[in-house]
Design an enzyme around this catalytic site. Sequence first.
Site, PDB file in Angstrom:
ATOM      1  N   LYS A 163       1.011 -83.312-103.827  1.00 23.82           N
ATOM      2  CA  LYS A 163      -0.305 -82.643-103.869  1.00 23.82           C
ATOM      3  C   LYS A 163      -1.394 -83.579-103.336  1.00 23.82           C
ATOM      4  O   LYS A 163      -2.205 -83.191-102.501  1.00 23.82           O
ATOM      5  CB  LYS A 163      -0.649 -82.259-105.297  1.00 23.82           C
ATOM      6  CG  LYS A 163      -2.123 -81.924-105.509  1.00 23.82           C
ATOM      7  CD  LYS A 163      -2.472 -81.563-106.932  1.00 23.82           C
ATOM      8  CE  LYS A 163      -2.762 -82.728-107.810  1.00 23.82           C
ATOM      9  NZ  LYS A 163      -4.185 -83.167-107.828  1.00 23.82           N
ATOM     10  N   ASN A 164      -1.386 -84.838-103.788  1.00 26.79           N
ATOM     11  CA  ASN A 164      -2.495 -85.739-103.458  1.00 26.79           C
ATOM     12  C   ASN A 164      -2.407 -86.317-102.058  1.00 26.79           C
ATOM     13  O   ASN A 164      -3.313 -87.036-101.626  1.00 26.79           O
ATOM     14  CB  ASN A 164      -2.598 -86.846-104.519  1.00 26.79           C
ATOM     15  CG  ASN A 164      -3.094 -86.276-105.841  1.00 26.79           C
ATOM     16  OD1 ASN A 164      -3.560 -85.135-105.906  1.00 26.79           O
ATOM     17  ND2 ASN A 164      -2.967 -87.044-106.908  1.00 26.79           N
ATOM     18  N   CYS A 196     -10.438 -83.142-112.954  1.00 30.63           N
ATOM     19  CA  CYS A 196     -10.104 -83.432-114.363  1.00 30.63           C
ATOM     20  C   CYS A 196     -11.205 -84.288-115.001  1.00 30.63           C
ATOM     21  O   CYS A 196     -11.789 -85.148-114.367  1.00 30.63           O
ATOM     22  CB  CYS A 196      -8.787 -84.203-114.441  1.00 30.63           C
ATOM     23  SG  CYS A 196      -7.391 -83.275-113.843  1.00 30.63           S
ATOM     24  N   ARG A 250     -16.947 -89.999-113.272  1.00 32.44           N
ATOM     25  CA  ARG A 250     -16.164 -90.198-112.055  1.00 32.44           C
ATOM     26  C   ARG A 250     -17.129 -90.222-110.888  1.00 32.44           C
ATOM     27  O   ARG A 250     -17.275 -89.290-110.139  1.00 32.44           O
ATOM     28  CB  ARG A 250     -15.116 -89.106-111.881  1.00 32.44           C
ATOM     29  CG  ARG A 250     -13.994 -89.175-112.892  1.00 32.44           C
ATOM     30  CD  ARG A 250     -13.005 -88.056-112.722  1.00 32.44           C
ATOM     31  NE  ARG A 250     -12.032 -88.351-111.663  1.00 32.44           N
ATOM     32  CZ  ARG A 250     -11.060 -87.484-111.326  1.00 32.44           C
ATOM     33  NH1 ARG A 250     -11.013 -86.303-111.904  1.00 32.44           N
ATOM     34  NH2 ARG A 250     -10.191 -87.786-110.377  1.00 32.44           N
ATOM     35  N   PRO A 251     -17.883 -91.332-110.739  1.00 37.50           N
ATOM     36  CA  PRO A 251     -18.932 -91.401-109.711  1.00 37.50           C
ATOM     37  C   PRO A 251     -18.346 -91.399-108.300  1.00 37.50           C
ATOM     38  O   PRO A 251     -17.130 -91.566-108.117  1.00 37.50           O
ATOM     39  CB  PRO A 251     -19.632 -92.713-110.000  1.00 37.50           C
ATOM     40  CG  PRO A 251     -18.653 -93.528-110.761  1.00 37.50           C
ATOM     41  CD  PRO A 251     -17.769 -92.571-111.487  1.00 37.50           C
ATOM     42  N   ASP A 299     -20.103 -93.278-105.891  1.00 38.69           N
ATOM     43  CA  ASP A 299     -20.992 -94.289-105.262  1.00 38.69           C
ATOM     44  C   ASP A 299     -20.317 -95.024-104.106  1.00 38.69           C
ATOM     45  O   ASP A 299     -20.966 -95.365-103.110  1.00 38.69           O
ATOM     46  CB  ASP A 299     -21.486 -95.280-106.306  1.00 38.69           C
ATOM     47  CG  ASP A 299     -20.346 -95.959-107.039  1.00 38.69           C
ATOM     48  OD1 ASP A 299     -19.526 -95.241-107.642  1.00 38.69           O
ATOM     49  OD2 ASP A 299     -20.227 -97.185-106.961  1.00 38.69           O
ATOM     50  N   ASP A 303      -1.612 -91.481-113.189  1.00 41.13           N
ATOM     51  CA  ASP A 303      -1.200 -90.068-113.300  1.00 41.13           C
ATOM     52  C   ASP A 303       0.137 -89.901-114.020  1.00 41.13           C
ATOM     53  O   ASP A 303       0.587 -88.777-114.217  1.00 41.13           O
ATOM     54  CB  ASP A 303      -1.135 -89.416-111.919  1.00 41.13           C
ATOM     55  CG  ASP A 303      -2.503 -89.329-111.284  1.00 41.13           C
ATOM     56  OD1 ASP A 303      -2.579 -89.125-110.056  1.00 41.13           O
ATOM     57  OD2 ASP A 303      -3.503 -89.502-112.000  1.00 41.13           O
ATOM     58  N   ARG A 333      -2.106 -76.438-111.166  1.00 37.89           N
ATOM     59  CA  ARG A 333      -2.894 -77.055-110.103  1.00 37.89           C
ATOM     60  C   ARG A 333      -2.038 -78.040-109.324  1.00 37.89           C
ATOM     61  O   ARG A 333      -2.248 -78.261-108.131  1.00 37.89           O
ATOM     62  CB  ARG A 333      -4.086 -77.835-110.698  1.00 37.89           C
ATOM     63  CG  ARG A 333      -5.243 -76.992-111.185  1.00 37.89           C
ATOM     64  CD  ARG A 333      -6.409 -77.869-111.568  1.00 37.89           C
ATOM     65  NE  ARG A 333      -6.707 -78.800-110.479  1.00 37.89           N
ATOM     66  CZ  ARG A 333      -7.418 -79.921-110.639  1.00 37.89           C
ATOM     67  NH1 ARG A 333      -7.871 -80.247-111.820  1.00 37.89           N
ATOM     68  NH2 ARG A 333      -7.654 -80.713-109.612  1.00 37.89           N
TER      69      ARG A 333
HETATM   70  C1  EPZ Z   1      -7.326 -89.553-106.955  1.00 35.58           C
HETATM   71  O1  EPZ Z   1      -8.546 -89.304-107.625  1.00 35.58           O
HETATM   72  C2  EPZ Z   1      -6.345 -88.522-107.477  1.00 35.58           C
HETATM   73  N1  EPZ Z   1      -6.821 -87.177-107.157  1.00 35.58           N
HETATM   74  C3  EPZ Z   1      -6.170 -88.651-108.992  1.00 35.58           C
HETATM   75  O2  EPZ Z   1      -5.116 -87.772-109.375  1.00 35.58           O
HETATM   76  C4  EPZ Z   1      -5.717 -90.076-109.314  1.00 35.58           C
HETATM   77  O3  EPZ Z   1      -5.709 -90.238-110.718  1.00 35.58           O
HETATM   78  C5  EPZ Z   1      -6.672 -91.096-108.688  1.00 35.58           C
HETATM   79  O4  EPZ Z   1      -6.803 -90.860-107.270  1.00 35.58           O
HETATM   80  C6  EPZ Z   1      -6.185 -92.531-108.890  1.00 35.58           C
HETATM   81  O5  EPZ Z   1      -4.909 -92.672-108.329  1.00 35.58           O
HETATM   82  C7  EPZ Z   1      -6.554 -86.688-105.921  1.00 35.58           C
HETATM   83  O6  EPZ Z   1      -5.931 -87.352-105.109  1.00 35.58           O
HETATM   84  C8  EPZ Z   1      -7.031 -85.294-105.649  1.00 35.58           C
HETATM   85  P1  EPZ Z   1     -10.396 -92.868-107.395  1.00 35.58           P
HETATM   86  P2  EPZ Z   1      -9.912 -90.067-107.117  1.00 35.58           P
HETATM   87  O7  EPZ Z   1     -11.470 -92.622-106.419  1.00 35.58           O
HETATM   88  O8  EPZ Z   1      -9.846 -90.181-105.648  1.00 35.58           O
HETATM   89  C9  EPZ Z   1     -13.905 -94.892-110.026  1.00 35.58           C
HETATM   90  C10 EPZ Z   1      -4.042 -86.047-110.534  1.00 35.58           C
HETATM   91  O9  EPZ Z   1      -3.658 -85.978-111.706  1.00 35.58           O
HETATM   92  N2  EPZ Z   1     -14.738 -94.646-108.848  1.00 35.58           N
HETATM   93  O10 EPZ Z   1      -9.312 -93.864-107.079  1.00 35.58           O
HETATM   94  O11 EPZ Z   1     -11.059 -89.425-107.764  1.00 35.58           O
HETATM   95  C11 EPZ Z   1     -13.577 -93.583-110.722  1.00 35.58           C
HETATM   96  O12 EPZ Z   1     -14.568 -93.286-111.664  1.00 35.58           O
HETATM   97  C12 EPZ Z   1      -5.406 -86.640-110.226  1.00 35.58           C
HETATM   98  O13 EPZ Z   1      -3.385 -85.692-109.522  1.00 35.58           O
HETATM   99  C13 EPZ Z   1     -16.038 -95.148-108.822  1.00 35.58           C
HETATM  100  O14 EPZ Z   1     -16.492 -95.798-109.756  1.00 35.58           O
HETATM  101  O15 EPZ Z   1      -9.666 -91.518-107.777  1.00 35.58           O
HETATM  102  C14 EPZ Z   1     -12.265 -93.876-111.389  1.00 35.58           C
HETATM  103  O16 EPZ Z   1     -12.503 -94.498-112.641  1.00 35.58           O
HETATM  104  C15 EPZ Z   1      -6.162 -87.006-111.492  1.00 35.58           C
HETATM  105  N3  EPZ Z   1     -16.808 -94.897-107.740  1.00 35.58           N
HETATM  106  C16 EPZ Z   1     -11.605 -94.876-110.469  1.00 35.58           C
HETATM  107  O17 EPZ Z   1     -12.634 -95.394-109.622  1.00 35.58           O
HETATM  108  C17 EPZ Z   1     -16.341 -94.178-106.658  1.00 35.58           C
HETATM  109  O18 EPZ Z   1     -17.089 -93.979-105.671  1.00 35.58           O
HETATM  110  C18 EPZ Z   1     -10.519 -94.263-109.609  1.00 35.58           C
HETATM  111  O19 EPZ Z   1     -11.091 -93.260-108.795  1.00 35.58           O
HETATM  112  C19 EPZ Z   1     -15.016 -93.690-106.694  1.00 35.58           C
HETATM  113  C20 EPZ Z   1     -14.226 -93.937-107.800  1.00 35.58           C
END
Ligand code: EPZ
Length: 431
Positions: free
Chosen positions: A22-23, A117, A122-123, A125, A307, A399
């Site tokens: 999916k991802n 989720c 989940r910023p 920035d 995950d 999903r």
């Molecule tokens: C992706 O989410 C996945 N979703 C998530 O899978 C997965 O848990 C995550 O990557 C980590 O592997 C999809 O691929 C659709 P991140 P994403 O940006 O991209 C912080 C599932 O179950 N952060 O790596 O949102 C954020 O708050 C889902 O399939 C910032 O602070 O993950 C988080 O704590 C759930 N600023 C951490 O980094 C930013 O600009 C990881 O976020 C971006 C992120």
Amino acid sequence: MEKIVVRGGNPLFGNVEVSGMKNAALPIIYACVLVKNKCIIENIPGVRDVTVSFNILRSMGASIRMLSKNTYEIDCTNIDIESVPVDSFRKMRASYYLLGAELGRMGRAKVGFPGGCDFGERPIDQHIKGFEALGGVVDLENGNISIEAKDGKLVGTNIFFDLVSVGATINIMLAAATAEGTTIIDNAAREPHIVDLANFLNTCGANIRGAGTDMIKIKGVPSLHGCTYAIIPDMIEAGTFMIAAAATGGCVRINNVIPKHLESIAAKLDEIGVTVEELDDAVLVKGSHEMTRTSVKTHPYPGFPTDMHPQMTVLLSQAKGVSYITEGVYENRFRYVDELRRMGAQIKVDGRTAIIEGGEKLSAAPVKAVDLRGGVAMIIAGLIAEGETEVEDIHLIERGYDDIVGKLQRIGADIRKVILPDDENTLAKAN
Ligand code: EPZ
């Protein structure tokens, strides 16, 4: 309303086929917006997030047609970014990949603030930091994110992310693929789905090197052409079945995997006494009734995947001794613990660590899917609990899991999906 009913006690035996990831599918679907031509994408999983993404692209004028099961032709030759209904973006987070794709395609982008989720803050920035570094002018108002490239075109530059972010790495790769000049992303995410996206973009004529390491170099090209591409197998679905096999004390061959992607999961299962045999494109998992405790800390790839956190908690609830799971990625991914406690699990949460008193037999209870992976963890708990567990809000599970009920039935689970008659538009159906 729909729910999943699972009666515990059956060890799982047999073969299960893993679907496309999916991802990986989601960023690749949105990346088609960069291509003014047809792309044929194979091994797309039949999950709700893909359906929502197809509907978003169709509302922009893309033509998407199914060529065969899990294979689609996506044609974004004629699209208009102004016509996407804003509420679509709240349905799932990945829609924000349209920012990078639209910027790369036409030098401007507009999407609604992302949903997804609920794991606390989940910023985005780091996404914004990257877009601004490339010359994007970002405007956040009325729940929308709008970005205009100065002089209509992004310009490559060096970007050092303050933290590892899958989404930000994906979004900047999408924006930089057709920017002028070279972009270097430092402190990039290394997940297999980042590599899959880079491979797709390169198959369309992009010039991306270093995906899978923490430094990715993107030389902008004037345009991308159509291609045919197959999505990698879903390592999280594979890991979920590995844990289900281990928890039920069964023996399951999980087919259509890339064993390398499962190394951190296999290592943890081995630590607690579960046998994992690596084959060419499969893993064979043999459960054990004498599992021992361990400690897990989730971490970006190649660490133990966040995950897989809720699923691993269920497994460790059956291992002798006190285990610990520390959530190293999200602020709070523990909402599922309350549901597990209703089934008798002895778990305390202290900050970002769950302390799991293993060895307690679980008993059936009516529970909810609080999010995608928390929901599938409830199914695993139901597979080993005494009695019949009912899991509600299963749309959250659908999903990200393609036919999870059918796949579990085929390896011996006593599980069915029930549509309650109170939903006047549907007949009660148990499969
Ligand atoms: C992706 O989410 C996945 N979703 C998530 O899978 C997965 O848990 C995550 O990557 C980590 O592997 C999809 O691929 C659709 P991140 P994403 O940006 O991209 C912080 C599932 O179950 N952060 O790596 O949102 C954020 O708050 C889902 O399939 C910032 O602070 O993950 C988080 O704590 C759930 N600023 C951490 O980094 C930013 O600009 C990881 O976020 C971006 C992120």
